[in-house]
Structure formats: C-alpha cells, structure tokens
Design a protein around this motif. Structure first.
Motif, PDB file in Angstrom:
ATOM      1  N   LEU A   1       0.880  -1.169   0.000  1.00 25.66           N
ATOM      2  CA  LEU A   1       0.000   0.000   0.000  1.00 25.66           C
ATOM      3  C   LEU A   1       0.916   1.217   0.000  1.00 25.66           C
ATOM      4  O   LEU A   1       1.669   1.431   0.957  1.00 25.66           O
ATOM      5  CB  LEU A   1      -0.913  -0.008   1.238  1.00 25.66           C
ATOM      6  CG  LEU A   1      -1.793   1.225   1.448  1.00 25.66           C
ATOM      7  CD1 LEU A   1      -2.659   1.528   0.236  1.00 25.66           C
ATOM      8  CD2 LEU A   1      -2.672   1.046   2.687  1.00 25.66           C
TER       9      LEU A   1
ATOM     10  N   SER B   1       1.671   5.320  -0.631  1.00 25.83           N
ATOM     11  CA  SER B   1       1.181   6.685  -0.815  1.00 25.83           C
ATOM     12  C   SER B   1       2.354   7.584  -1.127  1.00 25.83           C
ATOM     13  O   SER B   1       3.415   7.503  -0.499  1.00 25.83           O
ATOM     14  CB  SER B   1       0.428   7.172   0.424  1.00 25.83           C
ATOM     15  OG  SER B   1       1.293   7.281   1.515  1.00 25.83           O
TER      16      SER B   1
ATOM     17  N   VAL C   1      -6.234   4.474  -5.696  1.00 26.42           N
ATOM     18  CA  VAL C   1      -7.268   3.774  -4.918  1.00 26.42           C
ATOM     19  C   VAL C   1      -8.255   4.734  -4.285  1.00 26.42           C
ATOM     20  O   VAL C   1      -9.467   4.470  -4.282  1.00 26.42           O
ATOM     21  CB  VAL C   1      -6.631   2.968  -3.759  1.00 26.42           C
ATOM     22  CG1 VAL C   1      -7.662   2.058  -3.138  1.00 26.42           C
ATOM     23  CG2 VAL C   1      -5.458   2.169  -4.228  1.00 26.42           C
ATOM     24  N   ASP C   2      -7.755   5.840  -3.749  1.00 28.14           N
ATOM     25  CA  ASP C   2      -8.668   6.803  -3.115  1.00 28.14           C
ATOM     26  C   ASP C   2      -9.738   7.244  -4.107  1.00 28.14           C
ATOM     27  O   ASP C   2     -10.925   7.294  -3.788  1.00 28.14           O
ATOM     28  CB  ASP C   2      -7.909   7.999  -2.524  1.00 28.14           C
ATOM     29  CG  ASP C   2      -6.831   8.563  -3.455  1.00 28.14           C
ATOM     30  OD1 ASP C   2      -6.610   8.000  -4.550  1.00 28.14           O
ATOM     31  OD2 ASP C   2      -6.204   9.576  -3.078  1.00 28.14           O
TER      32      ASP C   2
ATOM     33  N   ARG D   1     -15.590   0.169  -5.430  1.00 26.21           N
ATOM     34  CA  ARG D   1     -15.103  -0.819  -4.476  1.00 26.21           C
ATOM     35  C   ARG D   1     -15.568  -2.242  -4.801  1.00 26.21           C
ATOM     36  O   ARG D   1     -14.753  -3.157  -4.892  1.00 26.21           O
ATOM     37  CB  ARG D   1     -15.558  -0.458  -3.057  1.00 26.21           C
ATOM     38  CG  ARG D   1     -14.921  -1.341  -2.021  1.00 26.21           C
ATOM     39  CD  ARG D   1     -15.505  -1.176  -0.633  1.00 26.21           C
ATOM     40  NE  ARG D   1     -14.867  -2.143   0.239  1.00 26.21           N
ATOM     41  CZ  ARG D   1     -15.203  -3.428   0.299  1.00 26.21           C
ATOM     42  NH1 ARG D   1     -16.185  -3.892  -0.453  1.00 26.21           N
ATOM     43  NH2 ARG D   1     -14.556  -4.247   1.093  1.00 26.21           N
TER      44      ARG D   1
ATOM     45  N   MET E   1      -1.320  -1.409  -4.173  1.00 23.90           N
ATOM     46  CA  MET E   1      -2.292  -0.314  -4.154  1.00 23.90           C
ATOM     47  C   MET E   1      -1.571   1.021  -4.042  1.00 23.90           C
ATOM     48  O   MET E   1      -0.665   1.182  -3.225  1.00 23.90           O
ATOM     49  CB  MET E   1      -3.228  -0.493  -2.949  1.00 23.90           C
ATOM     50  CG  MET E   1      -4.101  -1.723  -3.064  1.00 23.90           C
ATOM     51  SD  MET E   1      -4.692  -2.296  -1.460  1.00 23.90           S
ATOM     52  CE  MET E   1      -3.245  -3.155  -0.850  1.00 23.90           C
TER      53      MET E   1
ATOM     54  N   SER F   1      -1.981   5.358  -3.898  1.00 28.26           N
ATOM     55  CA  SER F   1      -2.922   6.401  -3.550  1.00 28.26           C
ATOM     56  C   SER F   1      -2.153   7.669  -3.213  1.00 28.26           C
ATOM     57  O   SER F   1      -1.027   7.608  -2.730  1.00 28.26           O
ATOM     58  CB  SER F   1      -3.715   5.930  -2.321  1.00 28.26           C
ATOM     59  OG  SER F   1      -4.952   6.549  -2.264  1.00 28.26           O
TER      60      SER F   1
ATOM     61  N   VAL G   1      -3.934   8.139   2.058  1.00 22.31           N
ATOM     62  CA  VAL G   1      -4.425   6.883   2.627  1.00 22.31           C
ATOM     63  C   VAL G   1      -5.382   7.212   3.759  1.00 22.31           C
ATOM     64  O   VAL G   1      -4.989   7.719   4.799  1.00 22.31           O
ATOM     65  CB  VAL G   1      -3.262   5.999   3.129  1.00 22.31           C
ATOM     66  CG1 VAL G   1      -3.797   4.812   3.914  1.00 22.31           C
ATOM     67  CG2 VAL G   1      -2.419   5.506   1.961  1.00 22.31           C
TER      68      VAL G   1
ATOM     69  N   VAL H   1      -9.389   3.382   2.404  1.00 20.80           N
ATOM     70  CA  VAL H   1      -8.295   2.767   1.653  1.00 20.80           C
ATOM     71  C   VAL H   1      -7.681   1.639   2.478  1.00 20.80           C
ATOM     72  O   VAL H   1      -7.433   0.538   1.979  1.00 20.80           O
ATOM     73  CB  VAL H   1      -7.228   3.827   1.269  1.00 20.80           C
ATOM     74  CG1 VAL H   1      -5.996   3.168   0.671  1.00 20.80           C
ATOM     75  CG2 VAL H   1      -7.808   4.857   0.300  1.00 20.80           C
TER      76      VAL H   1
ATOM     77  N   SER I   1      -7.506  -2.336   1.617  1.00 17.46           N
ATOM     78  CA  SER I   1      -6.211  -3.007   1.657  1.00 17.46           C
ATOM     79  C   SER I   1      -6.273  -4.263   2.517  1.00 17.46           C
ATOM     80  O   SER I   1      -5.791  -5.330   2.130  1.00 17.46           O
ATOM     81  CB  SER I   1      -5.153  -2.031   2.192  1.00 17.46           C
ATOM     82  OG  SER I   1      -3.979  -2.723   2.532  1.00 17.46           O
TER      83      SER I   1
END
Ligand code: ADP
Ligand code: MG
Length: 239
Positions: free
Chosen positions: A66, A68, A183-184, A192, A209, A211, A214, A218, A222
């Motif tokens: 994940l 950012s 993703v956001d 989703r 992922m 973004s 976060v 999110v 995840s």
C-alpha cells in the motif's frame, strides 16, 4: 539496519511492515532485464525516484503493498517496472504456453488508463510484453480480439473490465499481479465492489495499491485484499 534506516529517512521514505526489502539506488544492478534498463534510459529515467527505489525491490519480492506518494513522484513506473520484468521473465522461460494476462491494473478513469498503458508500451518495448486497454469508448469486440491474440497486461477501468469478463471468457488463472492505481479515487467513484469482484476472480495475486492519500476506507480495502502488506509512504509528512 541503521544505514538503511538513515538512507530511507534522507530520501523521505517511510516503511511499515515485516522484512521490508532494502531500497535500490539504480535501475541497473537490480536484476531487471537489460532491455528494460535501456528503455528506462531512453525514456530519460536516469535515476529511480524515491518511491521507485522502495517499491521496485519490494514488488520483485512478490510483496503486497500500500503506497502513498505525491502526484508526480513516479508511482506509475514503480509498478510497471516490476510487472514488465516479471512478465518478460515468465515469457522468456516459456513458463506459460498461451499468452493470457499475467497482470491486471485498475485505474479510475479512461484517461488515466490510457496514460498507464502508454507508459507500459514505452517501457516494455522490444520485450515479450503486450498490453490490452479495457476502457469505455472503444469497441468491446476490438478489446476482446486483442486479448485473444495474446497479451501480458490488462489496463482497465473496473466497470468496463467486468463488462468484458461477463461477455467473454478470459483465462485469469495466470494473473499473479493486481494493481489498483489511485485507490482513493477508485473508492470515491464507487468502484469498491467491482474491484473486489475482479480480485475474487484471481487466485491469490500480489496486490499493489497506490494512492495520493491513505484514509480509513483505503486501509479497509487493503485489509480485505491482502495480508502482510508493506506500507510505503514517500515525501508525505502527514503519514
Ligand atoms: P504519479 O503517478 O506518482 O503521479 P507519474 O508516474 O505519472 O507520477 O510520473 C510523473 C512524471 O515523472 C512522468 O512524466 C514520468 O514520465 C516521470 N518520471 C517517472 N519516473 C521517473 C524517473 N525515474 N526519472 C525521470 N522521470 C520520471
Ligand atoms: Mg499516478
């Protein structure tokens, strides 16, 4: 160890997770196919950006991530480089006979998908790496035809990809990388459930992922997509 920690702090890279691979300092000497390194150079990518330094080695180790990082920090190549390396390695070893998709990238808009696919083509030039764009606005039959002719990567919007998968049987059993870009924004646009639906058609892929921010939504997504996720944030003092 301490040296790696101070390197990360100097580069503004924050990591959170178990056994996080060390960042790389250059594209060459990172085990990437030679042709890919040359393509990166031709594209003017002399040095990896901080997000690329940390994401590429973690992705090569098949970790779910994940990430950012600010807009413009080079997130696209951070997931495309390991995907191209992975695909061309599998194809050159002839691990799979038919050229069905090995990776899927979802992005929230047609425009963004076009940009990602364009960059994939530039960086994957001359390698056994073909892409299919699955977005609205172009004929579905053409997109199906392209996939049937053998590709490695699908880049698409969730709605259109589900549409295609309902109308045409695509063998997804070799897809082992699943990327959610922005993703956001995917969540804000209500994608989703569609993203989950595509994920559930795959067999335990590595999930990456990306973004700009976060938030708890999110994080929730995840958690439902992957375990033992490495959290990476770059140049974002709020994290
Ligand atoms: P993000 O997705 O993080 O907003 P992009 O991946 O779109 O950012 O990259 C922003 C710009 O930086 C693009 O024009 C891209 O071609 C360029 N870029 C990415 N990585 C590098 C690099 N290592 N060296 C030089 N330019 C890069
Ligand atoms: Mg981006």
């Amino acid at each position: 160890d301490g040296q790696i920690a101070s390197l990360r702090s100097k580069l503004d890279i924050c990591v959170n997770g178990e056994d996080v691979p060390d960042p790389i300092m250059c594209f060459s000497s990172s085990g990437l196919p030679e042709k890919l390194v040359l393509n990166l150079e031709s594209a003017g990518y002399v040095m990896p950006t901080p997000v690329q330094m940390q994401v590429i080695p973690a992705s090569i180790c098949n970790r779910s991530l994940l990430v950012s990082a600010d807009t413009g920090s080079g997130k696209t190549a951070s997931f495309l480089v390991p995907i191209i390396a992975h695909c061309s390695q599998l194809r050159s070893q002839k691990c799979t006979d038919k050229r069905g998709p090995l990776a899927i990238i979802l992005a929230p808009t047609r425009e963004l998908c076009l940009q990602v696919e364009e960059q994939a083509k530039v960086l994957g030039k001359g390698l056994p790496f073909k892409t299919a764009l699955v977005v609205g606005g172009d004929p579905l039959a053409q997109q199906i035809y392209r996939i049937e002719n053998g590709i490695e990567l699908i880049v698409g919007t969730p709605g259109r990809l589900i549409d295609l998968l309902m109308k045409h049987n695509v063998d997804l059993s070799n897809v082992n990388v699943f990327v959610l870009d922005e993703v956001d924004c995917l969540l804000e646009r209500g994608f989703r459930d569609q993203a989950m639906q595509i994920f559930q058609a795959l067999s335990h892929p590595q999930v990456m992922m990306f973004s700009a921010t976060v938030n708890s939504e999110v994080e929730k997504l995840s958690n439902s997509l992957a375990k033992n996720v490495i959290h990476i944030s770059c140049g974002n003092p709020n994290k």
